[in-house]
Design a protein around this motif. Structure first.
Motif, PDB file in Angstrom:
ATOM      1  N   LEU A 120       0.833  -1.206   0.000  1.00 15.35           N
ATOM      2  CA  LEU A 120       0.000   0.000   0.000  1.00 15.35           C
ATOM      3  C   LEU A 120       0.865   1.253   0.000  1.00 15.35           C
ATOM      4  O   LEU A 120       0.568   2.229  -0.693  1.00 15.35           O
ATOM      5  CB  LEU A 120      -0.919  -0.001   1.228  1.00 15.35           C
ATOM      6  N   GLY A 121       1.938   1.227   0.775  1.00 17.43           N
ATOM      7  CA  GLY A 121       2.865   2.355   0.779  1.00 17.43           C
ATOM      8  C   GLY A 121       3.504   2.576  -0.574  1.00 17.43           C
ATOM      9  O   GLY A 121       3.671   3.717  -1.021  1.00 17.43           O
ATOM     10  N   LEU A 122       3.867   1.480  -1.249  1.00  6.81           N
ATOM     11  CA  LEU A 122       4.426   1.599  -2.609  1.00  6.81           C
ATOM     12  C   LEU A 122       3.465   2.346  -3.524  1.00  6.81           C
ATOM     13  O   LEU A 122       3.874   3.239  -4.281  1.00  6.81           O
ATOM     14  CB  LEU A 122       4.703   0.204  -3.190  1.00  6.81           C
ATOM     15  N   ALA A 123       2.181   1.960  -3.461  1.00  9.30           N
ATOM     16  CA  ALA A 123       1.184   2.579  -4.340  1.00  9.30           C
ATOM     17  C   ALA A 123       0.983   4.058  -4.003  1.00  9.30           C
ATOM     18  O   ALA A 123       0.879   4.900  -4.901  1.00  9.30           O
ATOM     19  CB  ALA A 123      -0.141   1.826  -4.230  1.00  9.30           C
ATOM     20  N   ILE A 124       0.935   4.370  -2.717  1.00 10.41           N
ATOM     21  CA  ILE A 124       0.770   5.774  -2.315  1.00 10.41           C
ATOM     22  C   ILE A 124       1.983   6.593  -2.726  1.00 10.41           C
ATOM     23  O   ILE A 124       1.867   7.692  -3.266  1.00 10.41           O
ATOM     24  CB  ILE A 124       0.566   5.864  -0.792  1.00 10.41           C
ATOM     25  N   GLY A 125       3.180   6.041  -2.441  1.00  7.01           N
ATOM     26  CA  GLY A 125       4.405   6.743  -2.808  1.00  7.01           C
ATOM     27  C   GLY A 125       4.502   6.985  -4.300  1.00  7.01           C
ATOM     28  O   GLY A 125       5.010   8.024  -4.739  1.00  7.01           O
ATOM     29  N   ALA A 126       4.022   6.039  -5.081  1.00  4.78           N
ATOM     30  CA  ALA A 126       4.022   6.201  -6.537  1.00  4.78           C
ATOM     31  C   ALA A 126       3.081   7.310  -6.970  1.00  4.78           C
ATOM     32  O   ALA A 126       3.363   8.069  -7.900  1.00  4.78           O
ATOM     33  CB  ALA A 126       3.631   4.881  -7.208  1.00  4.78           C
ATOM     34  N   ASP A 127       1.941   7.424  -6.287  1.00  2.00           N
ATOM     35  CA  ASP A 127       0.915   8.366  -6.732  1.00  2.00           C
ATOM     36  C   ASP A 127       1.336   9.811  -6.544  1.00  2.00           C
ATOM     37  O   ASP A 127       0.919  10.686  -7.313  1.00  2.00           O
ATOM     38  CB  ASP A 127      -0.390   8.116  -5.972  1.00  2.00           C
ATOM     39  N   TYR A 128       2.156  10.117  -5.553  1.00  2.00           N
ATOM     40  CA  TYR A 128       2.565  11.496  -5.328  1.00  2.00           C
ATOM     41  C   TYR A 128       3.256  12.107  -6.545  1.00  2.00           C
ATOM     42  O   TYR A 128       2.829  13.146  -7.049  1.00  2.00           O
ATOM     43  CB  TYR A 128       3.471  11.583  -4.104  1.00  2.00           C
ATOM     44  N   PRO A 129       4.347  11.524  -7.045  1.00  2.99           N
ATOM     45  CA  PRO A 129       4.982  12.123  -8.223  1.00  2.99           C
ATOM     46  C   PRO A 129       4.135  12.015  -9.475  1.00  2.99           C
ATOM     47  O   PRO A 129       4.168  12.905 -10.325  1.00  2.99           O
ATOM     48  CB  PRO A 129       6.290  11.335  -8.362  1.00  2.99           C
ATOM     49  N   ILE A 130       3.361  10.941  -9.597  1.00  2.31           N
ATOM     50  CA  ILE A 130       2.525  10.768 -10.790  1.00  2.31           C
ATOM     51  C   ILE A 130       1.476  11.870 -10.870  1.00  2.31           C
ATOM     52  O   ILE A 130       1.385  12.619 -11.850  1.00  2.31           O
ATOM     53  CB  ILE A 130       1.822   9.389 -10.774  1.00  2.31           C
ATOM     54  N   ALA A 131       0.651  11.958  -9.830  1.00  2.00           N
ATOM     55  CA  ALA A 131      -0.499  12.863  -9.860  1.00  2.00           C
ATOM     56  C   ALA A 131      -0.089  14.326  -9.781  1.00  2.00           C
ATOM     57  O   ALA A 131      -0.671  15.177 -10.471  1.00  2.00           O
ATOM     58  CB  ALA A 131      -1.460  12.517  -8.720  1.00  2.00           C
ATOM     59  N   THR A 132       0.914  14.648  -8.963  1.00  2.00           N
ATOM     60  CA  THR A 132       1.287  16.064  -8.847  1.00  2.00           C
ATOM     61  C   THR A 132       1.984  16.564 -10.100  1.00  2.00           C
ATOM     62  O   THR A 132       1.776  17.713 -10.506  1.00  2.00           O
ATOM     63  CB  THR A 132       2.177  16.308  -7.615  1.00  2.00           C
ATOM     64  N   ALA A 133       2.796  15.711 -10.738  1.00  4.70           N
ATOM     65  CA  ALA A 133       3.434  16.122 -11.994  1.00  4.70           C
ATOM     66  C   ALA A 133       2.387  16.330 -13.080  1.00  4.70           C
ATOM     67  O   ALA A 133       2.435  17.309 -13.832  1.00  4.70           O
ATOM     68  CB  ALA A 133       4.460  15.077 -12.428  1.00  4.70           C
ATOM     69  N   LEU A 134       1.423  15.416 -13.169  1.00  3.50           N
ATOM     70  CA  LEU A 134       0.368  15.543 -14.175  1.00  3.50           C
ATOM     71  C   LEU A 134      -0.432  16.822 -13.957  1.00  3.50           C
ATOM     72  O   LEU A 134      -0.701  17.575 -14.907  1.00  3.50           O
ATOM     73  CB  LEU A 134      -0.561  14.327 -14.112  1.00  3.50           C
ATOM     74  N   LEU A 135      -0.802  17.097 -12.710  1.00  5.51           N
ATOM     75  CA  LEU A 135      -1.580  18.297 -12.424  1.00  5.51           C
ATOM     76  C   LEU A 135      -0.768  19.553 -12.710  1.00  5.51           C
ATOM     77  O   LEU A 135      -1.263  20.495 -13.347  1.00  5.51           O
ATOM     78  CB  LEU A 135      -2.029  18.280 -10.956  1.00  5.51           C
ATOM     79  N   ALA A 136       0.478  19.596 -12.264  1.00  5.90           N
ATOM     80  CA  ALA A 136       1.323  20.774 -12.483  1.00  5.90           C
ATOM     81  C   ALA A 136       1.482  21.077 -13.963  1.00  5.90           C
ATOM     82  O   ALA A 136       1.503  22.250 -14.369  1.00  5.90           O
ATOM     83  CB  ALA A 136       2.695  20.559 -11.839  1.00  5.90           C
ATOM     84  N   GLU A 137       1.592  20.034 -14.777  1.00 12.15           N
ATOM     85  CA  GLU A 137       1.854  20.229 -16.209  1.00 12.15           C
ATOM     86  C   GLU A 137       0.623  20.648 -17.003  1.00 12.15           C
ATOM     87  O   GLU A 137       0.741  21.043 -18.156  1.00 12.15           O
ATOM     88  CB  GLU A 137       2.471  18.950 -16.774  1.00 12.15           C
ATOM     89  N   TRP A 138      -0.541  20.602 -16.382  1.00 14.66           N
ATOM     90  CA  TRP A 138      -1.753  21.086 -17.026  1.00 14.66           C
ATOM     91  C   TRP A 138      -2.184  22.462 -16.505  1.00 14.66           C
ATOM     92  O   TRP A 138      -2.933  23.176 -17.163  1.00 14.66           O
ATOM     93  CB  TRP A 138      -2.913  20.115 -16.795  1.00 14.66           C
ATOM     94  N   LEU A 139      -1.736  22.854 -15.322  1.00 11.58           N
ATOM     95  CA  LEU A 139      -2.277  24.052 -14.687  1.00 11.58           C
ATOM     96  C   LEU A 139      -1.697  25.349 -15.256  1.00 11.58           C
ATOM     97  O   LEU A 139      -0.508  25.421 -15.566  1.00 11.58           O
ATOM     98  CB  LEU A 139      -1.994  24.023 -13.183  1.00 11.58           C
ATOM     99  N   PRO A 140      -2.514  26.397 -15.355  1.00 12.68           N
ATOM    100  CA  PRO A 140      -1.990  27.743 -15.664  1.00 12.68           C
ATOM    101  C   PRO A 140      -1.120  28.226 -14.507  1.00 12.68           C
ATOM    102  O   PRO A 140      -1.368  27.894 -13.349  1.00 12.68           O
ATOM    103  CB  PRO A 140      -3.258  28.602 -15.783  1.00 12.68           C
ATOM    104  N   ARG A 141      -0.127  29.037 -14.813  1.00  8.72           N
ATOM    105  CA  ARG A 141       0.828  29.459 -13.787  1.00  8.72           C
ATOM    106  C   ARG A 141       0.178  30.251 -12.649  1.00  8.72           C
ATOM    107  O   ARG A 141       0.588  30.137 -11.498  1.00  8.72           O
ATOM    108  CB  ARG A 141       1.952  30.269 -14.430  1.00  8.72           C
ATOM    109  N   ARG A 142      -0.830  31.057 -12.956  1.00  5.99           N
ATOM    110  CA  ARG A 142      -1.412  31.904 -11.914  1.00  5.99           C
ATOM    111  C   ARG A 142      -2.263  31.100 -10.925  1.00  5.99           C
ATOM    112  O   ARG A 142      -2.615  31.615  -9.844  1.00  5.99           O
ATOM    113  CB  ARG A 142      -2.254  33.017 -12.545  1.00  5.99           C
ATOM    114  N   ASN A 143      -2.620  29.867 -11.260  1.00 13.34           N
ATOM    115  CA  ASN A 143      -3.412  29.032 -10.362  1.00 13.34           C
ATOM    116  C   ASN A 143      -2.624  27.846  -9.804  1.00 13.34           C
ATOM    117  O   ASN A 143      -3.136  27.097  -8.980  1.00 13.34           O
ATOM    118  CB  ASN A 143      -4.641  28.473 -11.096  1.00 13.34           C
TER     119      ASN A 143
END
Length: 455
Positions: A120-143
């Protein structure tokens, strides 16, 4: 008559759309499940210990297994995410989480629980870089600062939900329902998995890996006719030569300093924070607040303020800036810990107030845990950097959680708080020396490579 709207030529300068908001909620699933899974085991511990006849060392291993898994998963799968893409890993890790949670409901020995907690820790640890990188790369800079920072709120919501579910199960079924408690994470895990279906790949990652046709497709799908697709992709590939990042890149040149900053400030923040959050009642009792339910009520208030402290920080991160927010937060976190260490015999109201102030002031670093590494590193190593900084932080979380009860027993509450103050002070020094201002910074290729001002 108004002329045609100016077409979007950069993801950084795109308008905020309902797609961005949906994506933020989808990506919040990882932090929610982290808070839920790490907290539910504490509620299940009593029944588990009785049914499985766990020794103290075995129970400690159960508690530490998920943290170790997060450390390993964040580093390994962060790197893998930069190599094979965000979209694939975005769903695979949640499938693993749901399956491991279901299997936890059938565990009948200590080693099975420990193994499943590690997975379970492996899966959670994996999700942090996956999901935050994906979100950051779609977001406008001001938000970007506010919406990336908001993810940490879901950690506390997940932890609160775990305690609520666990205590309801105990109330109506007793400690014997511990297996159902561990397995209950599968329910939100499945909901989040279904929510994530159909999420498009990061166009930045696609462009960097030469998949320009697919990048054009997802950009057009999200922004429609209002986008100049060729201009967007040109901004993502300018100056890169299609080069794919290597693991060693985050330890070279300016990125070495940035990696040290992200890892060290995160570690110095969570080492005392995790210990206080986990052992709140025990700490307050060590300060003499052991009359009736005072320690538990005080701990509940402190836990709530960890969440509340993030709210004003979300407003300040884009209005005030990353660097002043993190520096002043660390300054204000050191002060109450130092007071607790110097005057451990202070009245109960002072003790609780100091802990509450520490919880409130921790909001700044909390919301910058994933914002900073996502903004300081380029697309080809972004998830790698997030994974490494998360992994480093879990070392501090594990050490602080493991050592705090022993420290309270051997050296007392005051000296223990002074140790926490010194660790936080080290984090302050790191921030003053290395924190960069990434407010309004572009994530495009050219913006990735340019060092940012630290003043």
């Amino acid at each position: 008559m108004a002329g045609p709207a100016t077409p979007i030529t950069s993801i950084d300068d795109a308008p905020l759309t309902p797609f961005h908001k949906r994506l933020m909620y989808r990506c919040s699933g990882g932090p929610f499940l982290d808070g839920y899974i790490l907290s539910i085991v504490g509620v299940a511990a009593t029944g588990m210990t009785t049914d499985l006849n766990l020794s103290v060392s075995a129970l400690s291993a159960v508690g530490a297994a998920a943290l170790v898994g997060i450390f390993v998963g964040a580093i390994i799968f962060g790197r893998l995410t930069d190599r094979i893409g965000r979209e694939v890993m975005y769903t695979v890790d949640l499938i693993v989480l749901v399956v491991a949670s279901v299997l936890s409901a059938f565990a009948d020995s200590a080693w099975q629980v420990i193994l499943l907690r590690f997975i379970l820790g492996l899966a959670i640890g994996a999700d942090y870089p996956i999901a935050t990188a994906l979100l950051a790369e779609w977001l406008p800079r001001r938000n970007r600062g506010k919406m990336l920072g908001a993810l940490i709120l879901f950690w506390y919501i997940g932890a609160t939900a775990a305690y609520a579910v666990g205590y309801l199960m105990i109330e109506f079924g007793g400690d014997g329902l511990w297996r159902w408690m561990l397995g209950s994470a599968a329910v939100p895990g499945l909901v989040i998995l279904l929510m994530r279906m159909g999420t498009p790949e990061s166009p930045r990652w696609l462009a960097q890996h030469g998949r320009l046709d697919k990048a054009r497709e997802v950009v057009a799908k999200v922004f429609g006719d209002s986008v100049d697709v060729d201009a967007v992709l040109a901004a993502e590939t300018a100056g890169t030569g299609g080069r794919r990042g290597r693991f060693s890149d985050v330890f070279r040149g300016v990125y070495l300093r940035r990696m040290a900053f992200c890892g060290l400030f995160y570690l110095c923040q969570v080492t005392p924070l995790f210990a206080i959050y986990t052992f709140g009642p025990i700490i307050l009792e060590a300060f003499g607040l052991n009359e009736g339910t005072l320690a538990y009520l005080g701990s509940a208030l402190i836990s709530l303020l960890f969440l509340i402290g993030c709210v004003p920080a979300l407003r300040w991160v884009d209005a005030w800036g990353r660097r002043p927010l993190i520096i002043w937060s660390f300054v204000l976190m050191v002060i109450p810990l130092a007071v607790l260490g110097i005057v451990p015999t202070a009245p109960a109201a002072v003790i609780i107030t100091c802990f509450c102030l520490y919880a409130l002031f921790s909001g700044g670093p909390n919301i910058l845990e994933w914002t900073y590494p996502n903004e300081l590193f380029p697309t080809n190593v972004r998830a790698t950097a997030v994974g490494i900084s998360t992994g480093i932080s879990r070392i501090g979380a594990a050490i602080g959680t493991y050592l705090l009860p022993q420290s309270l027993t051997k050296i007392g509450a005051g000296p223990t708080m002074l140790v926490g103050a010194v660790i936080t002070l080290v984090g302050l020094v790191v921030c003053i020396a290395w924190a960069e201002e990434t407010k309004d910074a572009a994530l495009g290729a050219e913006g990735d490579r340019a060092p940012l001002a630290t003043v």
